[in-house]
Motif scaffolding. Structure first.
Motif, PDB file in Angstrom:
ATOM      1  N   PRO A 222      -6.104  -0.517 -24.234  1.00  0.00           N
ATOM      2  CA  PRO A 222      -5.060  -0.307 -25.259  1.00  0.00           C
ATOM      3  C   PRO A 222      -4.084  -1.479 -25.260  1.00  0.00           C
ATOM      4  O   PRO A 222      -3.818  -2.085 -24.218  1.00  0.00           O
ATOM      5  CB  PRO A 222      -4.371   0.980 -24.799  1.00  0.00           C
ATOM      6  CG  PRO A 222      -4.603   1.029 -23.323  1.00  0.00           C
ATOM      7  CD  PRO A 222      -5.949   0.399 -23.098  1.00  0.00           C
ATOM      8  N   LEU A 223      -3.582  -1.818 -26.427  1.00  0.00           N
ATOM      9  CA  LEU A 223      -2.555  -2.861 -26.524  1.00  0.00           C
ATOM     10  C   LEU A 223      -1.223  -2.288 -26.062  1.00  0.00           C
ATOM     11  O   LEU A 223      -0.845  -1.185 -26.465  1.00  0.00           O
ATOM     12  CB  LEU A 223      -2.424  -3.347 -27.961  1.00  0.00           C
ATOM     13  CG  LEU A 223      -3.473  -4.341 -28.466  1.00  0.00           C
ATOM     14  CD1 LEU A 223      -3.305  -4.558 -29.957  1.00  0.00           C
ATOM     15  CD2 LEU A 223      -3.369  -5.648 -27.727  1.00  0.00           C
ATOM     16  N   PRO A 224      -0.486  -3.004 -25.230  1.00  0.00           N
ATOM     17  CA  PRO A 224       0.803  -2.479 -24.762  1.00  0.00           C
ATOM     18  C   PRO A 224       1.909  -2.673 -25.789  1.00  0.00           C
ATOM     19  O   PRO A 224       2.004  -3.714 -26.426  1.00  0.00           O
ATOM     20  CB  PRO A 224       1.077  -3.320 -23.506  1.00  0.00           C
ATOM     21  CG  PRO A 224       0.379  -4.621 -23.763  1.00  0.00           C
ATOM     22  CD  PRO A 224      -0.839  -4.284 -24.588  1.00  0.00           C
ATOM     23  N   ILE A 468      -4.571   6.656 -35.306  1.00  0.00           N
ATOM     24  CA  ILE A 468      -4.425   5.824 -34.121  1.00  0.00           C
ATOM     25  C   ILE A 468      -3.822   6.685 -33.010  1.00  0.00           C
ATOM     26  O   ILE A 468      -2.845   7.395 -33.229  1.00  0.00           O
ATOM     27  CB  ILE A 468      -3.511   4.624 -34.403  1.00  0.00           C
ATOM     28  CG1 ILE A 468      -4.161   3.702 -35.422  1.00  0.00           C
ATOM     29  CG2 ILE A 468      -3.201   3.857 -33.128  1.00  0.00           C
ATOM     30  CD1 ILE A 468      -3.233   2.646 -35.942  1.00  0.00           C
ATOM     31  N   THR A 469      -4.409   6.625 -31.839  1.00  0.00           N
ATOM     32  CA  THR A 469      -3.881   7.349 -30.687  1.00  0.00           C
ATOM     33  C   THR A 469      -3.080   6.396 -29.810  1.00  0.00           C
ATOM     34  O   THR A 469      -3.558   5.322 -29.449  1.00  0.00           O
ATOM     35  CB  THR A 469      -5.017   7.973 -29.862  1.00  0.00           C
ATOM     36  OG1 THR A 469      -5.724   8.914 -30.678  1.00  0.00           O
ATOM     37  CG2 THR A 469      -4.469   8.694 -28.640  1.00  0.00           C
ATOM     38  N   ALA A 487      -5.298   6.636 -20.881  1.00  0.00           N
ATOM     39  CA  ALA A 487      -5.308   5.849 -22.121  1.00  0.00           C
ATOM     40  C   ALA A 487      -6.599   5.063 -22.266  1.00  0.00           C
ATOM     41  O   ALA A 487      -7.191   5.010 -23.354  1.00  0.00           O
ATOM     42  CB  ALA A 487      -4.100   4.912 -22.147  1.00  0.00           C
ATOM     43  N   VAL A 488      -7.060   4.441 -21.179  1.00  0.00           N
ATOM     44  CA  VAL A 488      -8.294   3.653 -21.237  1.00  0.00           C
ATOM     45  C   VAL A 488      -9.497   4.567 -21.443  1.00  0.00           C
ATOM     46  O   VAL A 488     -10.362   4.301 -22.288  1.00  0.00           O
ATOM     47  CB  VAL A 488      -8.461   2.824 -19.949  1.00  0.00           C
ATOM     48  CG1 VAL A 488      -9.812   2.090 -19.954  1.00  0.00           C
ATOM     49  CG2 VAL A 488      -7.326   1.817 -19.807  1.00  0.00           C
ATOM     50  N   PHE A 494      -3.072   1.993 -28.555  1.00  0.00           N
ATOM     51  CA  PHE A 494      -1.894   1.404 -27.931  1.00  0.00           C
ATOM     52  C   PHE A 494      -1.486   2.259 -26.737  1.00  0.00           C
ATOM     53  O   PHE A 494      -1.865   3.420 -26.623  1.00  0.00           O
ATOM     54  CB  PHE A 494      -0.715   1.334 -28.911  1.00  0.00           C
ATOM     55  CG  PHE A 494      -0.931   0.437 -30.097  1.00  0.00           C
ATOM     56  CD1 PHE A 494      -0.733  -0.932 -29.996  1.00  0.00           C
ATOM     57  CD2 PHE A 494      -1.314   0.965 -31.316  1.00  0.00           C
ATOM     58  CE1 PHE A 494      -0.930  -1.754 -31.098  1.00  0.00           C
ATOM     59  CE2 PHE A 494      -1.505   0.151 -32.420  1.00  0.00           C
ATOM     60  CZ  PHE A 494      -1.320  -1.215 -32.307  1.00  0.00           C
ATOM     61  N   ILE A 495      -0.663   1.659 -25.868  1.00  0.00           N
ATOM     62  CA  ILE A 495      -0.035   2.413 -24.789  1.00  0.00           C
ATOM     63  C   ILE A 495       1.429   2.014 -24.748  1.00  0.00           C
ATOM     64  O   ILE A 495       1.773   0.831 -24.836  1.00  0.00           O
ATOM     65  CB  ILE A 495      -0.727   2.171 -23.431  1.00  0.00           C
ATOM     66  CG1 ILE A 495      -0.157   3.096 -22.369  1.00  0.00           C
ATOM     67  CG2 ILE A 495      -0.643   0.711 -23.000  1.00  0.00           C
ATOM     68  CD1 ILE A 495      -0.981   3.135 -21.091  1.00  0.00           C
TER      69      ILE A 495
END
Length: 582
Positions: A222-224, A468-469, A487-488, A494-495
């Motif tokens: 996930p993108l931070p 989008i989660t 998350a992964v 995103f996270i």
């Protein structure tokens, strides 16, 4: 002898749960929370497998009244103490001899126990209400005097503030059952135990649970969303609309490179904020390419000398542009361009701004805007600052028509994310649909009675509806880094972990970096799906239920987000390009 032992070990029974231990510990801000330890019987020996520390949705109000703080602290202590009792007594007995790898069965038992407790609480409340009603009837006597708290009629000619236009009332806040932390904490601890027993990382164990044991060949990170500024209202500051300003690294960078870039911006921003008399002239975005010019008028905000519980710097701002100009100046000084080298996201937390007497949002002290005016303001904001690619909670969840209007106007320019509407994961699931305003995605938080199975089910529904989660970190965060593995494993886009300060925040970023290194080493890291999605126009009729999101077309942008492609969406004609944001 060793070969013989290995041979007979194949015929030993699979590990089963033999004991649960719950205890009260402290979270990242020194508040009590729950830790759950799992012990399993492995080859006839009792062995401690793992533990997990729960986070909680603990809002930390600024300048709260002492009596309010005391009541909140007492409620928190009672909830944690009850959760410890649940883990050590009934749940310890109910889950004994179950396999830690059988997550669905464990979560079913936990769900049934929680439902039973909810029904018991409702029964007690009904009895209390009936008792109070009977006492009120027996002691009811006519009186001409006004009762305490009863409002007197307004005098003739006196103006009474009323809402200019009726607005949907706020949905009642769902009460949190005392002890509910035990359900979420136990479910997550069992998932960690299942991963340990299976000798695989937690993120892979979660992915196998989500995909029915079908091992993914590749996984994405996930993108931070890294919080750099916390702009909550603190006197004498006026700004209320922007709660968090976040940075999102571009997809062509590795996670490690992205974090390093954010740290560079953070260091430069600290330089700008430290010497009040030596602040460079702020620069304002000009045009669609992110060019800048000197304004020579507006001063940058000053920082308070403390770090927020979100792990970022708290600033004082007087208008909406100040924190954005601060980001622009910091990037310019180190040779980066907003909208190309780094992107912005804003957590508006609009649900905290509504004045229900006036029926408007108080975005600044004494400045009010209707829900429709809020939509126009956001459209103008994105037009002026195209580097903003995500707005979180720009409106209350009750203003569904305005969510629909804003989605139609901005869906090709930025993500519109619901966080407040997605707090209670169990309430999102209604007839296999997601009951949220029309938006691009939601922020999910693992808190209270949330179970791992619930999270898997909800993310599956979100994936099916092209939402989008985003996995989000609660305010009351702990040092447990399981959120990153969740998350992964769930494939979140995103996270949202907060800032790059405070140990409970940084430990999660370190875990994310470790997973990236592990996936890269195993050659299972897939980067292609980290591209942003450009929401295309749908072919459905314009009049649609505002709470149903038709699936948009999946038109993927190239690895470097194409800014011109995002700016093709036309803006409402009534907005002038030269208008000024307040």
């Amino acid at each position: 002898m060793l070969q013989q032992a290995n041979y007979f070990s194949k015929f030993s029974k699979a590990p089963v749960i033999c004991k649960l231990v719950g205890r009260k510990v402290l979270d990242g801000v020194g508040q009590p929370t729950l830790e759950v330890e799992i012990y399993c019987r492995v080859k006839n020996n009792e062995k401690r497998i793992c533990s997990t520390v729960m986070s909680s949705l603990s809002q930390i109000p600024e300048n709260a009244l002492p009596e309010t703080t005391e009541a909140d602290e007492k409620e928190r202590r009672d909830s944690v103490n009850t959760a410890v009792e649940w883990v050590n007594e009934p749940l310890n007995t109910m889950l004994r001899d179950l396999k830690p790898t059988d997550q669905s069965k464990v979560d079913k038992v936990l769900g049934e126990y929680f439902t039973k407790k909810v029904e018991e609480k409702k029964g007690i409340q009904n009895q209390e209400e009936e008792t109070e009603a009977s006492l009120a009837l027996s002691s009811c006597t006519p009186s001409a005097t006004a009762l305490p708290g009863e409002k007197k009629a307004a005098k003739p000619g006196k103006k009474v503030a009323v809402a200019e236009r009726p607005i949907p009332p706020a949905e009642p806040v769902e009460s949190v059952l005392c002890g509910s932390l035990a359900i979420g904490g136990t479910s997550l601890a069992i998932a960690k135990a299942g991963a340990t027993i299976s000798r695989i990382p937690l993120y892979l164990h979660i992915a196998l649970l989500k995909h029915d044991q079908d091992s993914p060949k590749e996984m994405t990170l996930p993108l931070p969303m890294v919080t750099l500024l916390n702009c909550e209202k603190i006197l004498p500051a006026k700004l209320k609309l922007v709660k968090e300003v976040m940075l999102i690294p571009p997809v062509q960078l590795s996670l490690k490179q992205g974090i390093e870039r954010v740290l560079d911006i953070q260091k430069e921003m600290m330089k700008l904020l430290e010497p009040p008399g030596k602040v460079p002239t702020p620069q304002l975005a000009d045009g669609k390419k992110g060019r800048v010019h000197n304004t020579g008028k507006k001063a940058l905000p000053r920082a308070l000398k403390r770090i927020s519980h979100l792990g970022c710097l708290i600033t004082q701002c007087d208008n909406l542009e100040q924190p954005l100009l601060l980001m622009q100046t910091a990037c310019n000084n180190i040779g980066l361009e907003l909208g190309t080298d780094i992107y912005l996201a804003i957590n508006c937390a609009a649900q905290e701004l509504m004045d229900y007497v006036k029926g408007k949002y108080e975005i600044l002290t004494g400045m009010f805007k209707s829900p429709d005016e809020m939509v126009d303001m956001y459209v103008e904001l994105i037009n002026k600052f195209p580097s903003i690619i995500a707005l979180i909670d720009p409106l209350r969840k009750e203003d569904r028509q305005q969510w629909d209007n804003m989605y139609c106007a901005l869906r090709s320019k930025c993500y519109l994310i619901a966080e407040d509407a997605a707090t209670d994961i169990s309430k999102l699931k209604i007839d296999q649909n997601i009951n949220i305003p029309r938006c691009s995605g939601v922020v999910l938080k693992y808190i209270n009675q949330t179970k791992v199975s619930d999270l898997i089910e909800v993310t599956g529904l979100l994936d099916g509806q092209r939402h989008i989660t985003i996995l989000g970190s609660p305010d009351g965060e702990s040092s447990d880094d399981s959120l990153v593995d969740l998350a992964v494993g769930l494939g979140a886009r995103f996270i949202k972990l907060g800032g790059l300060s405070r140990g409970e925040r940084v430990t999660k970023y370190n875990r994310l970096l470790a997973i990236e290194e592990e996936l890269a080493k195993n050659r299972t890291l897939r980067e292609a799906n980290l591209e942003f999605i450009a929401f295309a126009e749908e072919s459905q009729p314009e009049k649609q239920p505002s709470d149903v999101l038709p699936p948009p077309k999946q038109d993927l942008l190239p690895p470097q987000l194409s800014q011109p492609a995002l700016e093709d969406c036309s803006l409402p004609a009534q907005l002038s390009e030269n208008s000024t944001l307040t």
